[in-house]
Every structure is written in C-alpha cells, then in structure tokens.
Design an enzyme around this catalytic site. Structure first.
Site, PDB file in Angstrom:
ATOM      1  N   ALA A  62      50.043  70.145 -27.831  1.00 39.43           N
ATOM      2  CA  ALA A  62      49.583  69.547 -29.090  1.00 39.43           C
ATOM      3  C   ALA A  62      49.713  68.026 -29.109  1.00 39.43           C
ATOM      4  O   ALA A  62      48.892  67.353 -29.729  1.00 39.43           O
ATOM      5  CB  ALA A  62      50.339  70.158 -30.267  1.00 39.43           C
ATOM      6  N   LEU A  63      50.705  67.482 -28.441  1.00 37.64           N
ATOM      7  CA  LEU A  63      50.850  66.028 -28.430  1.00 37.64           C
ATOM      8  C   LEU A  63      49.758  65.341 -27.615  1.00 37.64           C
ATOM      9  O   LEU A  63      49.487  64.160 -27.825  1.00 37.64           O
ATOM     10  CB  LEU A  63      52.227  65.619 -27.909  1.00 37.64           C
ATOM     11  CG  LEU A  63      53.383  65.817 -28.892  1.00 37.64           C
ATOM     12  CD1 LEU A  63      54.712  65.477 -28.224  1.00 37.64           C
ATOM     13  CD2 LEU A  63      53.181  64.988 -30.156  1.00 37.64           C
ATOM     14  N   HIS A  94      62.456  69.464 -31.963  1.00 36.23           N
ATOM     15  CA  HIS A  94      61.193  69.251 -31.244  1.00 36.23           C
ATOM     16  C   HIS A  94      59.994  69.764 -32.046  1.00 36.23           C
ATOM     17  O   HIS A  94      58.929  69.141 -32.044  1.00 36.23           O
ATOM     18  CB  HIS A  94      61.257  69.927 -29.874  1.00 36.23           C
ATOM     19  CG  HIS A  94      60.101  69.607 -28.992  1.00 36.23           C
ATOM     20  ND1 HIS A  94      59.890  68.356 -28.457  1.00 36.23           N
ATOM     21  CD2 HIS A  94      59.078  70.376 -28.540  1.00 36.23           C
ATOM     22  CE1 HIS A  94      58.795  68.368 -27.720  1.00 36.23           C
ATOM     23  NE2 HIS A  94      58.285  69.581 -27.753  1.00 36.23           N
ATOM     24  N   ASN A 119      41.486  70.082 -38.256  1.00 31.93           N
ATOM     25  CA  ASN A 119      42.792  70.266 -37.622  1.00 31.93           C
ATOM     26  C   ASN A 119      43.220  71.722 -37.729  1.00 31.93           C
ATOM     27  O   ASN A 119      43.638  72.178 -38.785  1.00 31.93           O
ATOM     28  CB  ASN A 119      43.830  69.345 -38.262  1.00 31.93           C
ATOM     29  CG  ASN A 119      45.152  69.368 -37.518  1.00 31.93           C
ATOM     30  OD1 ASN A 119      45.375  70.206 -36.650  1.00 31.93           O
ATOM     31  ND2 ASN A 119      46.023  68.443 -37.866  1.00 31.93           N
ATOM     32  N   ARG A 133      47.184  84.352 -37.796  1.00 34.44           N
ATOM     33  CA  ARG A 133      46.322  83.270 -38.272  1.00 34.44           C
ATOM     34  C   ARG A 133      45.255  82.837 -37.277  1.00 34.44           C
ATOM     35  O   ARG A 133      44.319  82.128 -37.631  1.00 34.44           O
ATOM     36  CB  ARG A 133      47.194  82.058 -38.634  1.00 34.44           C
ATOM     37  CG  ARG A 133      48.006  82.283 -39.892  1.00 34.44           C
ATOM     38  CD  ARG A 133      49.200  81.341 -40.002  1.00 34.44           C
ATOM     39  NE  ARG A 133      49.904  81.535 -41.256  1.00 34.44           N
ATOM     40  CZ  ARG A 133      50.730  82.536 -41.520  1.00 34.44           C
ATOM     41  NH1 ARG A 133      50.955  83.465 -40.610  1.00 34.44           N
ATOM     42  NH2 ARG A 133      51.326  82.635 -42.698  1.00 34.44           N
TER      43      ARG A 133
END
Length: 155
Positions: A62-63, A94, A119, A133
């Site tokens: 994700a980063l 984290h 997003n 989800r």
C-alpha cells in the site's frame, strides 16, 4: 451543475465508454487484492470501459501505491485512477502508519493533479473483514472512478 439541472441521468454518470482508467494494485494480501482487482475490472467493463482502456499495474504494498499513481497521473492519459490494497491491523503501530500515509498520499495526488482517484485500499481489523468487503469495494471503486471522471468532465 452535474445532475438533473443539466439533464444528466444516473446512466450518463456511470457511462465509461470514452474513459481511460488506470489501476494500481498492491500485492500484499494478494488473495484480497486480486479479488478487489477482478471485481473492479469486471465492473469497469460492465460500465462500458473498454479492456484496452484499462491499464493495471501492481506494486509490492500500500505504501508503494501512491508512487505508481503519481507516475500514471503524470502521463496525462487517464480520466481516473483506482488504488487497490489491503491493510490488516497487526500488533504494532505499522498498521496506522501504512493506512494513514497511503490514504493521505492518494488524496494529495487527486488534489494536486485534479484527477479522480478512487481509494479502495481496505483497512480492516482481520482477514474475514477484508474478504467480506473485497468484491463490493472493488465494484464501488470502479463506479466512483467512472462517475467522478464524468463529473470533472462536465464542470
């Protein structure tokens, strides 16, 4: 104004026929992000976006998603971008770092480039929440990207 004042219907808002969409998918928690991507791409096609107008790249986590989004935004060829990822809470700080920094970077890029970025980087407590989800959020991201691309085109 986008909507009834301009005669724009819900169908018009979700018409992806002339759009080019970029997707950046994090590979971390790949079972979830692969499902997000599959649902997202299927919905984009259902909304009329041509397969040839969907560019899909993957990054480690994700980063790294915002870096790839920025590179795509700089190309100037996309009507909207989509961020896909899955961050699951662990026992350390984290989780907060990754969730906050990736979310903030995605928002900043959308504003800096005046480009819609849906997003769909999930932030959940555990894997069952993420799995629950993954399909709906993938479809939601596709609809958000198409609707916002059409909105910005109409403004």
């Amino acid at each position: 104004m986008f909507g009834a004042d301009k005669g724009t219907t819900a169908e018009d808002r979700l018409n992806g026929k002339k759009l080019s969409i970029g997707i950046v998918q994090a590979r971390f928690n790949a079972s979830v992000t692969d499902a997000l991507a599959a649902a997202c791409k299927a919905e984009l096609v259902a909304l009329g976006v041509s397969d040839k107008d969907i560019d899909h790249v993957t990054v480690p986590g994700a980063l790294e998603v915002p870096v790839a989004l920025q590179a795509m935004a700089e190309k100037g060829k996309y009507d909207a971008l989509i961020a896909l990822g899955c961050i699951i809470r662990g026992e350390t700080y984290h989780f907060e770092l990754v969730a906050n920094e990736s979310g903030s970077a995605v928002t900043r890029l959308a504003l800096d480039y005046q480009l819609p970025i849906a997003n769909a980087i999930l932030t959940t407590e555990d894997m069952p929440q993420a799995i629950a989800r993954q399909d709906e959020k993938g479809r939601d991201a596709a609809r958000v990207a198409v609707e916002m691309a059409n909105l910005l085109e109409s403004i």
